[in-house]
Enzyme design. Structure first.
Site, short mmCIF file in Angstrom:
data_model
loop_
_atom_site.label_atom_id
_atom_site.label_comp_id
_atom_site.label_asym_id
_atom_site.label_seq_id
_atom_site.Cartn_x
_atom_site.Cartn_y
_atom_site.Cartn_z
N SER A 46 -34.46 -65.28 22.55
CA SER A 46 -33.86 -64.43 21.53
C SER A 46 -33.51 -63.08 22.13
CB SER A 46 -34.86 -64.20 20.38
OG SER A 46 -34.41 -63.13 19.57
N GLN A 66 -41.90 -63.27 17.94
CA GLN A 66 -40.72 -64.14 18.05
C GLN A 66 -41.13 -65.61 17.89
OE1 GLN A 66 -37.63 -63.00 18.15
NE2 GLN A 66 -36.92 -65.11 17.91
N HIS A 82 -33.57 -60.46 20.66
CA HIS A 82 -34.51 -59.46 20.13
C HIS A 82 -35.67 -59.20 21.09
CE1 HIS A 82 -32.89 -58.52 16.17
NE2 HIS A 82 -32.45 -59.77 16.15
N VAL A 123 -32.10 -68.88 14.82
CA VAL A 123 -33.11 -68.03 15.47
C VAL A 123 -33.23 -68.46 16.93
CG1 VAL A 123 -35.56 -67.43 15.52
CG2 VAL A 123 -34.42 -67.74 13.33
N ASP A 135 -30.86 -55.60 14.01
CA ASP A 135 -30.36 -56.20 12.77
C ASP A 135 -30.22 -55.08 11.74
OD1 ASP A 135 -30.46 -58.65 13.97
OD2 ASP A 135 -32.22 -59.36 12.87
N HIS A 192 -26.33 -58.64 13.02
CA HIS A 192 -26.90 -58.54 14.36
C HIS A 192 -25.90 -57.85 15.31
CE1 HIS A 192 -29.52 -60.38 17.64
NE2 HIS A 192 -28.47 -59.94 18.31
N GLU A 225 -23.50 -63.98 12.08
CA GLU A 225 -24.61 -63.10 11.67
C GLU A 225 -24.06 -61.70 11.44
OE1 GLU A 225 -28.06 -63.19 14.15
OE2 GLU A 225 -28.45 -65.32 13.76
ZN ZN Z 1 -30.81 -60.36 15.03
#
Ligand code: ZN
Length: 244
Positions: free
Chosen positions: A153, A127, A155, A147, A162, A213, A210
């Site tokens: 994040s 990341q 993630h 980001v 994604d 996502h 996005e």
């Molecule tokens: Zn993402």
């Protein structure tokens, strides 16, 4: 020539006076006329709070502090690694969302759609690398709406994924016109996922649109959020004691 300058000065003053009188005229008339039209209707605070109250009253009865609804965003860092990750199509995610994710991509593939899982759980080093690369490309300020900062994040939690059409290489808004995205947008809530950063919600989520996502929140919350056009931030605000 002095009389010409005097004449121009007088004419300019006269024109300015006429302009001021004209510009004040309509406002004065509107203010003085009892039949003046009201200003164009705008959502009043009362109407807004009534709508919000109706939403809060119809919210699902669930424990907002449970892991499915945890907020990972600016000022809400991921504080611990997922207890267990598993790979779906080779992409690691939190093990708790893997069955729903498998079902969703099977559902999409059953429609003949070309599903590619581009990114799931991301560790701290990865990341950090992704973020530094975005800073190089967009600058520190611009990178933050594209980001997540390291540890902020989603993630890092493993609770999001994604998903891209296999024929697309870039994560950009053109994905929104793919059949895959249209299908996912219509059906993801049936599997417990939501489009996490929808169009027009940057002021709330902090992120640009996005169309790749997706975040797992469970079926009940996903359907309520989708039916009412709510982001996770707005959904959590319906539960006053939400922390995290
Ligand atoms: Zn993402």
């Amino acid at each position: 020539m002095a009389w010409k300058r005097l004449f121009r000065t007088l004419m300019c003053s006269f024109c300015a006076l006429i302009f001021v009188l004209n510009s004040r005229g309509p406002q004065r008339a509107a203010a003085e006329s009892p039949a003046a039209a009201p200003p164009s209707p705008a959502p009043s605070a009362e109407r807004f709070s009534a709508a919000w109250r109706r939403l809060a009253e119809s919210r699902p009865d669930l424990d907002i502090s449970s892991w499915e609804y945890a907020l990972y965003s600016y000022g809400h860092p991921v504080r611990q690694e997922p207890a267990e990750t598993v790979r779906v199509d080779g992409t690691p995610v939190d093990a708790r969302i893997a069955p729903a994710l498998r079902d969703m991509i099977e559902g999409a593939r059953a429609q003949g759609l070309n599903v590619y899982l581009a990114s799931g759980y991301t560790d701290a080093a990865a990341q950090n690398h992704i973020y530094r690369r975005a800073v190089d490309r967009y600058g520190e300020f611009g990178a933050q709406s594209v980001v997540g900062r390291p540890n902020e994040s989603e993630h890092r939690s493993g609770l999001c994924i994604d998903i891209m059409d296999g024929y697309y290489e870039e994560k950009d808004e053109s994905l929104a016109s793919t059949e895959l995205f249209i299908w996912l947008k219509m059906h993801c809530s049936e599997y417990g996922f939501v489009l996490r950063y929808p169009e027009g919600k940057k002021a709330i989520t902090g992120y640009v649109f996005e169309p790749w996502h997706f975040r797992y929140v469970g079926v009940e919350a996903a359907e309520f959020m989708t039916d009412n056009g709510l982001t996770l931030e707005e959904f959590r605000a319906l539960y006053p004691l939400a922390e995290g």
